[in-house]
Structures are given as structure tokens and as C-alpha cells.
Motif scaffolding. Structure first.
Motif, PDB file in Angstrom:
ATOM      1  N   ILE A 212      -1.708   4.261  -4.401  1.00 55.87           N
ATOM      2  CA  ILE A 212      -1.648   4.730  -3.019  1.00 55.87           C
ATOM      3  C   ILE A 212      -3.043   5.044  -2.482  1.00 55.87           C
ATOM      4  N   GLU A 215      -5.174   2.356  -0.981  1.00 60.00           N
ATOM      5  CA  GLU A 215      -4.809   1.875   0.356  1.00 60.00           C
ATOM      6  C   GLU A 215      -5.738   2.447   1.430  1.00 60.00           C
ATOM      7  N   LYS A 229       4.242   1.114   1.034  1.00 58.09           N
ATOM      8  CA  LYS A 229       3.728   1.247  -0.331  1.00 58.09           C
ATOM      9  C   LYS A 229       4.073   2.611  -0.923  1.00 58.09           C
ATOM     10  N   LEU A 230       4.121   3.654  -0.066  1.00 59.21           N
ATOM     11  CA  LEU A 230       4.562   4.960  -0.545  1.00 59.21           C
ATOM     12  C   LEU A 230       6.012   4.888  -1.026  1.00 59.21           C
TER      13      LEU A 230
END
Length: 271
Positions: A212, A215, A229-230
Motif C-alpha cells: 500500500i 502506491e 488496492k486497499l
């Protein structure tokens, strides 16, 4: 019900499901980098995964244990042969530089499966190496291959996505290694064998945090991509948290391998 279970088992054992996961990640690359001509790399990855995974899973058994060709194995052999032809067809559709990348990862797959040197085991049995080779192959096929085929440069964004994808695949493999702990050869020295299940889960959780945080270094940062993505990282963490040795084979071979498909599905849904 028996027929449906047999159908599901064939779907998983013939590597169609894992091939769909690979296909989904190639399509994710197309989404992230706005690649319109993504079909050839995606289908090459799909059919190539079926061939590669089936070769890895069944070649050694066929050579050392002389497997009897049950109905399912005959079906898998037929599917693998047809997939091999399809892989060759889509290989010819790739750009010249992409073919070189594809060939490199073919060599890695062969190295992973076959003993190239006398009195040496294949790379699959080299202590602690398996997880890195598999993760590297997934990054190469699902990211570098479509990037090169589209003629895009290997900039910082590509490298960050490559690192993220390597981390994600690495953690997914950790789940498999936890579940396979009792059946894996102790000489493999998988991560759970070396540091234990609890520490493996801690390592996996920390890697997902890294996944994360990377990102935020992306110059093409967007909140939509971050939230996706989380969500994926949290889903992987839950599967990692509840992984243990006596889990059903479907836990990893179906549900865990469905995560890339879920990710791509969410992207398609939100577009």
C-alpha cells in the motif's frame, strides 16, 4: 452434486482457474497503463499458464511414478495440448522484443521443472528459491510482457507496479506454503518451514503494508486505484490470517487464486 464437484476439480486441477488469475493481472496492467492492444499478451498468458502449470505439476509425476492416465488426466493432457497450440498462435502475435521476454520466462519455467545439470535437483527443489522464481515469473508475464509489447518505457511507475505485484504474489504464495506445510518436503525450506506460521503471517502482513505504501510513490496516484488496492490488500490479509495447515484445498487453489480475478472484476465494474 458429484458431477459438479468433479467439474470443479477438473477446472482447478487443469490450471484453468490459475490461468484466469494470470489473465486478470495482464488485463489489470492494460487498465493501469492504458494499453488498448492487450488481447494477445493476455491470451498468451492464459494459455501459457495452463501449459506451464500443468507441465510443472504433472511432468515429474509422469516420469517418476508412471501415472496411470485416468479420465481426468487424459482430459488435462488434451487441454494442455490444445493450450500449447493456442500459446504458439498468440506467441506469433507478439512483438519481437516481447517474444524475447516470453522466451526468458519459458527458460525459467523449464529451470523450475527440469534438472539441467547432472546430479542436481530442479530449481523447484532448491532450498528457499521456489517462491522467488514463481513471483518473478508472474511479474514478468503479467506486467513486463504487456508493457514491452505496447512499446512503453520501463519508467519509475512501471518499476513501482512491478515491486507491488511481486509483493502481492509473494504474500499469496505464503498462504499456499502455510496450507501445504505438512506435505511439503522439509528440504524445500519454505518460509513457514524456516520461521513458523505465526512469523510468516507477520511477514505477510508487513509486506501488504509495503504494498500500500508504494502506491503513494506513484506519480499517477489516484484515490480510486488506492481504494481498490486497499480492498485487495485487506482481502489477502484476511486469507493469510485464517490460513492453517488443515484448510481445504479449495481455500487456496480456488478462493485465494480468485483474488486477482476479483480485483480485475472490480475494475471492470467501476469503469
Amino acid at each position: 452434486m458429484r458431477f459438479l464437484k468433479a467439474l470443479l476439480d477438473f477446472y482447478i486441477n487443469s490450471s484453468i482457474h490459475v490461468a484466469l488469475s494470470c489473465y486478470a493481472l495482464v488485463r489489470m496492467t492494460g487498465y493501469l497503463f492504458d494499453i488498448t492492444e492487450i488481447q494477445s499478451p493476455a491470451w498468451f498468458a492464459f494459455y501459457g499458464t495452463i501449459v506451464g502449470y500443468n507441465f510443472v505439476k504433472y511432468d515429474a509425476l509422469a516420469r517418476t511414478q508412471k501415472l496411470q492416465m485416468r479420465t481426468e488426466l487424459k482430459g488435462i493432457a488434451a487441454l494442455s495440448f490444445l493450450s500449447f497450440l493456442a500459446t504458439g498462435f498468440y506467441f506469433l502475435q507478439l512483438e519481437r522484443n516481447t517474444k524475447i521476454i516470453a522466451f526468458v520466462f519459458l527458460i525459467l519455467t523449464l529451470l523450475y521443472t527440469l534438472p539441467f545439470f547432472p546430479n542436481r535437483r530442479n530449481a523447484r527443489n532448491w532450498a528457499g528459491v521456489k517462491i522467488y522464481i514463481v513471483a518473478l515469473c508472474w511479474v514478468g508475464v503479467t506486467l513486463f510482457l504487456p508493457i514491452v509489447n505496447a512499446g512503453l518505457s520501463m519508467n519509475l511507475t512501471v518499476m513501482l507496479v512491478a515491486l507491488q505485484r511481486f509483493v502481492l504474489v509473494f504474500v499469496l504464495i505464503l498462504i499456499f506454503e502455510i496450507i501445504d506445510l505438512k506435505i511439503d518436503d522439509p528440504n524445500l525450506k519454505t518460509v513457514p518451514q524456516q520461521i513458523g506460521v505465526k512469523k510468516t503471517k507477520i511477514v505477510g502482513g508487513l509486506l501488504l503494508v509495503v504494498f500500500i505504501l508504494l502506491e503513494f510513490l506513484n506519480s499517477d496516484f489516484s484515490f480510486t486505484t488506492l481504494f481498490l488496492k486497499l480492498g485487495i490488500a485487506f482481502t489477502v490479509f484476511l486469507f493469510l490470517l485464517f490460513a492453517y495447515e488443515k484448510r481445504s484445498k479449495y481455500y487456496s487453489s480456488f478462493w485465494v487464486e480468485s483474488i486477482p480475478i476479483l480485483w480485475w472484476g472490480l475494475v471492470v465494474f467501476l469503469q
